[in-house]
Design a protein around this motif. Structure first.
Motif, PDB file in Angstrom:
ATOM      1  N   THR A  33     -26.456  68.141 -53.092  1.00 58.63           N
ATOM      2  CA  THR A  33     -25.949  69.421 -53.809  1.00 58.63           C
ATOM      3  C   THR A  33     -26.763  69.666 -54.871  1.00 58.63           C
ATOM      4  OG1 THR A  33     -23.860  69.339 -52.365  1.00 58.63           O
ATOM      5  CG2 THR A  33     -24.224  70.671 -54.475  1.00 58.63           C
ATOM      6  N   VAL A  34     -27.339  70.533 -55.524  1.00 56.98           N
ATOM      7  CA  VAL A  34     -27.831  70.778 -56.865  1.00 56.98           C
ATOM      8  C   VAL A  34     -27.410  72.021 -57.346  1.00 56.98           C
ATOM      9  CG1 VAL A  34     -30.226  71.206 -58.129  1.00 56.98           C
ATOM     10  CG2 VAL A  34     -30.318  69.542 -55.941  1.00 56.98           C
ATOM     11  N   ASN A  35     -26.864  71.812 -58.500  1.00 55.39           N
ATOM     12  CA  ASN A  35     -26.321  73.189 -59.305  1.00 55.39           C
ATOM     13  C   ASN A  35     -27.380  73.187 -60.418  1.00 55.39           C
ATOM     14  OD1 ASN A  35     -23.688  73.796 -58.207  1.00 55.39           O
ATOM     15  ND2 ASN A  35     -23.594  71.614 -58.506  1.00 55.39           N
ATOM     16  N   MET A  36     -27.559  74.513 -60.378  1.00 56.61           N
ATOM     17  CA  MET A  36     -28.598  75.063 -61.663  1.00 56.61           C
ATOM     18  C   MET A  36     -28.329  76.317 -62.248  1.00 56.61           C
ATOM     19  SD  MET A  36     -32.515  73.583 -60.862  1.00 56.61           S
ATOM     20  CE  MET A  36     -33.090  73.573 -62.360  1.00 56.61           C
ATOM     21  N   ASN A  37     -28.886  76.838 -63.280  1.00 56.56           N
ATOM     22  CA  ASN A  37     -28.328  77.985 -64.012  1.00 56.56           C
ATOM     23  C   ASN A  37     -29.546  78.290 -64.928  1.00 56.56           C
ATOM     24  OD1 ASN A  37     -27.860  77.188 -66.467  1.00 56.56           O
ATOM     25  ND2 ASN A  37     -25.745  76.692 -66.009  1.00 56.56           N
ATOM     26  N   ASN A  38     -29.724  79.663 -65.239  1.00 53.37           N
ATOM     27  CA  ASN A  38     -30.525  80.256 -66.135  1.00 53.37           C
ATOM     28  C   ASN A  38     -29.731  80.809 -67.199  1.00 53.37           C
ATOM     29  OD1 ASN A  38     -32.343  81.618 -67.509  1.00 53.37           O
ATOM     30  ND2 ASN A  38     -33.206  82.678 -65.727  1.00 53.37           N
ATOM     31  N   PRO A  39     -29.374  80.049 -68.181  1.00 51.51           N
ATOM     32  CA  PRO A  39     -28.548  80.434 -69.407  1.00 51.51           C
ATOM     33  C   PRO A  39     -29.148  81.850 -69.936  1.00 51.51           C
ATOM     34  CG  PRO A  39     -29.850  78.585 -70.116  1.00 51.51           C
ATOM     35  CD  PRO A  39     -30.077  78.600 -68.716  1.00 51.51           C
ATOM     36  N   THR A  40     -30.453  82.118 -69.849  1.00 50.42           N
ATOM     37  CA  THR A  40     -30.995  83.425 -70.475  1.00 50.42           C
ATOM     38  C   THR A  40     -30.406  84.634 -69.955  1.00 50.42           C
ATOM     39  OG1 THR A  40     -33.197  82.283 -70.526  1.00 50.42           O
ATOM     40  CG2 THR A  40     -33.313  84.536 -71.018  1.00 50.42           C
ATOM     41  N   CYS A  41     -30.208  84.445 -68.499  1.00 54.16           N
ATOM     42  CA  CYS A  41     -29.788  85.925 -68.000  1.00 54.16           C
ATOM     43  C   CYS A  41     -28.304  85.346 -67.178  1.00 54.16           C
ATOM     44  CB  CYS A  41     -30.774  86.210 -67.126  1.00 54.16           C
ATOM     45  SG  CYS A  41     -31.145  85.344 -65.508  1.00 54.16           S
ATOM     46  N   GLY A  42     -28.011  84.313 -66.987  1.00 50.95           N
ATOM     47  CA  GLY A  42     -26.605  84.194 -66.296  1.00 50.95           C
ATOM     48  C   GLY A  42     -26.797  83.794 -65.014  1.00 50.95           C
ATOM     49  N   ILE A 128     -39.512  85.690 -64.355  1.00 52.27           N
ATOM     50  CA  ILE A 128     -40.185  84.412 -63.434  1.00 52.27           C
ATOM     51  C   ILE A 128     -38.915  83.426 -63.258  1.00 52.27           C
ATOM     52  CG2 ILE A 128     -41.898  82.637 -63.575  1.00 52.27           C
ATOM     53  CD1 ILE A 128     -43.647  84.799 -64.713  1.00 52.27           C
ATOM     54  N   LYS A 129     -38.196  83.332 -64.238  1.00 55.44           N
ATOM     55  CA  LYS A 129     -37.099  82.300 -64.189  1.00 55.44           C
ATOM     56  C   LYS A 129     -35.930  82.465 -63.325  1.00 55.44           C
ATOM     57  CE  LYS A 129     -37.470  79.958 -68.674  1.00 55.44           C
ATOM     58  NZ  LYS A 129     -36.800  79.674 -70.095  1.00 55.44           N
ATOM     59  N   CYS A 130     -35.958  83.688 -63.130  1.00 56.56           N
ATOM     60  CA  CYS A 130     -34.908  84.130 -62.145  1.00 56.56           C
ATOM     61  C   CYS A 130     -35.300  84.183 -60.660  1.00 56.56           C
ATOM     62  CB  CYS A 130     -34.608  85.666 -62.029  1.00 56.56           C
ATOM     63  SG  CYS A 130     -34.260  86.505 -63.482  1.00 56.56           S
ATOM     64  N   ALA A 131     -36.706  84.168 -60.359  1.00 56.81           N
ATOM     65  CA  ALA A 131     -37.486  83.922 -59.192  1.00 56.81           C
ATOM     66  C   ALA A 131     -37.532  82.461 -58.772  1.00 56.81           C
ATOM     67  CB  ALA A 131     -38.774  84.546 -59.016  1.00 56.81           C
ATOM     68  N   THR A 132     -37.832  81.663 -59.846  1.00 51.80           N
ATOM     69  CA  THR A 132     -37.977  80.427 -59.606  1.00 51.80           C
ATOM     70  C   THR A 132     -36.768  79.325 -59.684  1.00 51.80           C
ATOM     71  OG1 THR A 132     -38.299  79.802 -61.793  1.00 51.80           O
ATOM     72  CG2 THR A 132     -40.509  80.355 -60.287  1.00 51.80           C
ATOM     73  N   LEU A 133     -35.631  80.002 -59.929  1.00 47.17           N
ATOM     74  CA  LEU A 133     -34.493  79.040 -60.026  1.00 47.17           C
ATOM     75  C   LEU A 133     -34.083  78.336 -58.883  1.00 47.17           C
ATOM     76  CD1 LEU A 133     -31.907  78.106 -61.895  1.00 47.17           C
ATOM     77  CD2 LEU A 133     -30.685  80.275 -60.894  1.00 47.17           C
ATOM     78  N   ALA A 134     -33.953  78.954 -57.829  1.00 47.95           N
ATOM     79  CA  ALA A 134     -33.592  78.267 -56.292  1.00 47.95           C
ATOM     80  C   ALA A 134     -34.812  77.343 -56.132  1.00 47.95           C
ATOM     81  CB  ALA A 134     -33.608  79.182 -55.450  1.00 47.95           C
ATOM     82  N   TRP A 135     -35.993  77.664 -56.407  1.00 44.65           N
ATOM     83  CA  TRP A 135     -37.160  76.607 -56.246  1.00 44.65           C
ATOM     84  C   TRP A 135     -37.070  75.382 -56.957  1.00 44.65           C
ATOM     85  CZ3 TRP A 135     -40.341  77.769 -52.031  1.00 44.65           C
ATOM     86  CH2 TRP A 135     -40.392  79.187 -51.623  1.00 44.65           C
ATOM     87  N   LYS A 136     -36.790  75.672 -58.237  1.00 47.93           N
ATOM     88  CA  LYS A 136     -36.582  74.465 -58.978  1.00 47.93           C
ATOM     89  C   LYS A 136     -35.379  73.550 -58.485  1.00 47.93           C
ATOM     90  CE  LYS A 136     -39.614  75.427 -61.670  1.00 47.93           C
ATOM     91  NZ  LYS A 136     -41.299  74.976 -61.692  1.00 47.93           N
ATOM     92  N   ALA A 137     -34.267  74.240 -58.256  1.00 49.16           N
ATOM     93  CA  ALA A 137     -33.172  73.178 -57.468  1.00 49.16           C
ATOM     94  C   ALA A 137     -33.603  72.701 -56.235  1.00 49.16           C
ATOM     95  CB  ALA A 137     -31.999  74.313 -57.217  1.00 49.16           C
ATOM     96  N   GLU A 139     -36.696  71.780 -55.455  1.00 48.34           N
ATOM     97  CA  GLU A 139     -37.572  70.455 -55.856  1.00 48.34           C
ATOM     98  C   GLU A 139     -36.519  69.133 -56.528  1.00 48.34           C
ATOM     99  OE1 GLU A 139     -40.415  71.555 -58.850  1.00 48.34           O
ATOM    100  OE2 GLU A 139     -41.514  73.249 -57.507  1.00 48.34           O
ATOM    101  N   LYS A 140     -35.877  69.668 -57.479  1.00 55.11           N
ATOM    102  CA  LYS A 140     -35.066  68.514 -58.021  1.00 55.11           C
ATOM    103  C   LYS A 140     -34.138  67.791 -56.888  1.00 55.11           C
ATOM    104  CE  LYS A 140     -31.307  67.775 -61.214  1.00 55.11           C
ATOM    105  NZ  LYS A 140     -30.336  68.324 -62.019  1.00 55.11           N
ATOM    106  N   GLY A 141     -33.665  68.395 -56.038  1.00 50.12           N
ATOM    107  CA  GLY A 141     -32.871  67.990 -54.960  1.00 50.12           C
ATOM    108  C   GLY A 141     -33.815  66.982 -54.009  1.00 50.12           C
ATOM    109  N   LEU A 142     -34.978  67.508 -53.581  1.00 53.84           N
ATOM    110  CA  LEU A 142     -36.035  66.800 -52.819  1.00 53.84           C
ATOM    111  C   LEU A 142     -36.610  65.869 -53.457  1.00 53.84           C
ATOM    112  CD1 LEU A 142     -37.657  69.748 -50.590  1.00 53.84           C
ATOM    113  CD2 LEU A 142     -35.579  68.188 -49.932  1.00 53.84           C
TER     114      LEU A 142
END
Length: 149
Positions: A33-42, A128-137, A139-142
């Motif tokens: 499980t990976v939890n991430m957020n984008n504080p800029t836009c919520g 861009i950060k909106c689109a990449t949030l899930a991808w970063k999560a 990457e982090k998990g894998l």
């Protein structure tokens, strides 16, 4: 197909994933499980993945956010399921390059599928950060999974 028609088609694909998200939910037993957020836009996401024998065998997400972030999460989970970790990470690198406005060279081994619909996001740096949030999560998990092996 004209540029306007293609742009409209891409918008339809994004909205379809937003209104009818694929792989929405949470995996239980034995998942990472990976939890991430984008504080800029919520935007926030909880990504759960099941990895067995170096393969992403399942992926689901929960979260809240704009149509771009939730559509991207839906597309990402579809794209990585059934792929080896290395291939999922390669796909993430290609997606990141696309978000930075780099040209995508067709790769016979790497079908982008619906992900191509998000390439227009590169024109809007704030999204861009909106689109990449899930991808970063993902990457982090894998990467954590690989490090623990």
């Amino acid at each position: 197909m004209s540029f306007n028609n293609l742009d409209n088609l891409y918008r339809q694909v994004i909205m379809d994933h937003y209104k009818n998200p694929r792989n929405k939910g949470v995996l239980e037993e034995g998942s990472l499980t990976v939890n991430m957020n984008n504080p800029t836009c919520g935007d926030r996401i909880q990504l759960t993945m099941k990895v067995e024998d170096g393969m992403v065998t399942d992926a689901k997400f929960e979260g809240e956010g704009c149509s771009i972030s939730m559509s991207s999460a839906s597309m990402m989970t579809q794209a990585v399921k059934g792929r080896p970790i290395e291939e999922a990470l390669k796909l993430s690198t290609v997606f990141s390059d696309i978000m930075q406005g780099k040209e995508y060279e067709e790769d016979d081994d790497l079908d982008l599928g619906d992900i191509e619909a998000l390439q227009g996001v590169a024109k809007f740096p704030a999204r861009i950060k909106c689109a990449t949030l899930a991808w970063k999560a993902m990457e982090k998990g894998l990467k954590e999974e690989e490090d623990s092996q």
